[in-house]
Design a protein around this motif. Structure first.
Motif, mmCIF file in Angstrom:
data_model
loop_
_atom_site.group_PDB
_atom_site.id
_atom_site.type_symbol
_atom_site.label_atom_id
_atom_site.label_comp_id
_atom_site.label_asym_id
_atom_site.label_seq_id
_atom_site.Cartn_x
_atom_site.Cartn_y
_atom_site.Cartn_z
ATOM 1 N N ILE A 24 0.859 -1.190 0.000
ATOM 2 C CA ILE A 24 0.000 0.000 0.000
ATOM 3 C C ILE A 24 0.888 1.231 0.000
ATOM 4 O O ILE A 24 2.053 1.167 0.406
ATOM 5 C CB ILE A 24 -0.966 0.038 1.223
ATOM 6 N N ASP A 25 0.324 2.379 -0.420
ATOM 7 C CA ASP A 25 1.138 3.598 -0.411
ATOM 8 C C ASP A 25 0.897 4.373 0.885
ATOM 9 O O ASP A 25 0.016 4.043 1.679
ATOM 10 C CB ASP A 25 0.874 4.457 -1.656
ATOM 11 N N GLU A 26 1.695 5.406 1.090
ATOM 12 C CA GLU A 26 1.673 6.204 2.325
ATOM 13 C C GLU A 26 0.307 6.822 2.592
ATOM 14 O O GLU A 26 -0.165 6.856 3.733
ATOM 15 C CB GLU A 26 2.749 7.300 2.245
ATOM 16 N N THR A 27 -0.371 7.333 1.584
ATOM 17 C CA THR A 27 -1.679 7.981 1.754
ATOM 18 C C THR A 27 -2.710 6.990 2.258
ATOM 19 O O THR A 27 -3.447 7.270 3.213
ATOM 20 C CB THR A 27 -2.153 8.600 0.419
ATOM 21 N N ILE A 28 -2.770 5.814 1.639
ATOM 22 C CA ILE A 28 -3.728 4.783 2.073
ATOM 23 C C ILE A 28 -3.393 4.340 3.490
ATOM 24 O O ILE A 28 -4.268 4.144 4.327
ATOM 25 C CB ILE A 28 -3.725 3.579 1.100
ATOM 26 N N PHE A 29 -2.093 4.203 3.775
ATOM 27 C CA PHE A 29 -1.656 3.818 5.122
ATOM 28 C C PHE A 29 -2.156 4.821 6.158
ATOM 29 O O PHE A 29 -2.748 4.441 7.165
ATOM 30 C CB PHE A 29 -0.125 3.722 5.159
ATOM 31 N N GLN A 30 -1.924 6.112 5.935
ATOM 32 C CA GLN A 30 -2.338 7.150 6.887
ATOM 33 C C GLN A 30 -3.853 7.181 7.039
ATOM 34 O O GLN A 30 -4.369 7.276 8.153
ATOM 35 C CB GLN A 30 -1.824 8.528 6.454
ATOM 36 N N ASP A 31 -4.580 7.102 5.917
ATOM 37 C CA ASP A 31 -6.049 7.126 5.974
ATOM 38 C C ASP A 31 -6.583 5.934 6.762
ATOM 39 O O ASP A 31 -7.477 6.067 7.600
ATOM 40 C CB ASP A 31 -6.655 7.113 4.564
ATOM 41 N N THR A 32 -6.035 4.763 6.509
ATOM 42 C CA THR A 32 -6.487 3.556 7.212
ATOM 43 C C THR A 32 -6.124 3.631 8.685
ATOM 44 O O THR A 32 -6.922 3.274 9.557
ATOM 45 C CB THR A 32 -5.867 2.293 6.573
ATOM 46 N N GLU A 34 -5.741 6.312 10.520
ATOM 47 C CA GLU A 34 -6.634 7.273 11.175
ATOM 48 C C GLU A 34 -8.013 6.669 11.406
ATOM 49 O O GLU A 34 -8.667 6.936 12.415
ATOM 50 C CB GLU A 34 -6.738 8.551 10.340
ATOM 51 N N SER A 35 -8.475 5.832 10.468
ATOM 52 C CA SER A 35 -9.803 5.229 10.613
ATOM 53 C C SER A 35 -9.842 4.218 11.761
ATOM 54 O O SER A 35 -10.909 3.910 12.287
ATOM 55 C CB SER A 35 -10.243 4.561 9.312
ATOM 56 N N LEU A 36 -8.682 3.675 12.144
ATOM 57 C CA LEU A 36 -8.644 2.730 13.263
ATOM 58 C C LEU A 36 -8.924 3.432 14.587
ATOM 59 O O LEU A 36 -9.329 2.804 15.548
ATOM 60 C CB LEU A 36 -7.278 2.030 13.326
ATOM 61 N N ASP A 37 -8.676 4.737 14.658
ATOM 62 C CA ASP A 37 -8.951 5.553 15.840
ATOM 63 C C ASP A 37 -8.193 5.062 17.082
ATOM 64 O O ASP A 37 -8.734 4.970 18.172
ATOM 65 C CB ASP A 37 -10.463 5.598 16.107
ATOM 66 N N ILE A 38 -6.930 4.724 16.878
ATOM 67 C CA ILE A 38 -6.095 4.226 17.978
ATOM 68 C C ILE A 38 -5.914 5.286 19.054
ATOM 69 O O ILE A 38 -5.946 4.988 20.242
ATOM 70 C CB ILE A 38 -4.732 3.738 17.452
ATOM 71 N N ASP A 39 -5.764 6.556 18.657
ATOM 72 C CA ASP A 39 -5.560 7.625 19.638
ATOM 73 C C ASP A 39 -6.723 7.696 20.630
ATOM 74 O O ASP A 39 -6.516 7.861 21.836
ATOM 75 C CB ASP A 39 -5.384 8.976 18.945
#
Length: 160
Positions: A24-32, A34-39
């Motif tokens: 996967i590329d960096e953009t998809i990685f960051q979007d995914t 963020e969607s996990l909502d780990i914070d």
């Protein structure tokens, strides 16, 4: 997978592996990611930890307060019994009946050690030696080598 912090961590690790492998590329990685909502999950776990720490402190405070009340009650019982004994000694009574209760004097024997330094050796109980971990830790931190001991580094969580 579920949405517990453990499962989210595994999912994030899988995403990182996919990114590192070029799946996967960096953009998809960051979007995914963020969607996990780990914070939010981590924040909620930290809030739970703080609440449980406060509850534990409250329980300790209450335990200490109750232990103080127990000591006060036990001391009152001791003083009241001493007062009854004094009254019975002064009135030369060995047995009294008062309403529902019968009070009687008893006798027991106990050992009084008025000078422990002269007690013969055969009456002494050997005590096992205790290791002074603080002194060993201080020596190890100064670079000394102590047989049978080492300084280990532990990881822990600090929440601010």
């Amino acid at each position: 997978m579920g949405n517990s912090l453990y499962n989210l961590t595994i999912e994030a690790q899988m995403l990182q592996e996919m990114l590192e492998n070029g799946d996967i590329d960096e953009t998809i990685f960051q979007d995914t990611l963020e969607s996990l909502d780990i914070d939010t999950k981590i924040e909620n776990v930290c809030k739970m930890i703080r609440n449980l720490e406060q509850r534990a402190l409250m329980f300790k405070t209450e335990k200490d307060r109750m232990a103080d009340r127990q000591r006060v009650a036990e001391n009152c019982v001791k003083r009241l019994k001493e007062n009854l004994l004094t009254h019975m000694q002064m009135t030369a009574n060995s047995k009294l009946t008062a309403g529902l209760f019968t009070v009687s004097k008893g006798k027991s024997k106990s050992v009084n050690l008025f000078d422990e330094t002269i007690i013969p050796e055969n009456f002494l109980i050997p005590q096992p030696s205790k290791v002074d971990k603080k002194a060993i830790g201080d020596a190890l931190k100064k670079g000394e080598t102590i047989a049978g001991a080492e300084l280990v580094e532990n990881e822990f969580i600090r929440i601010k």
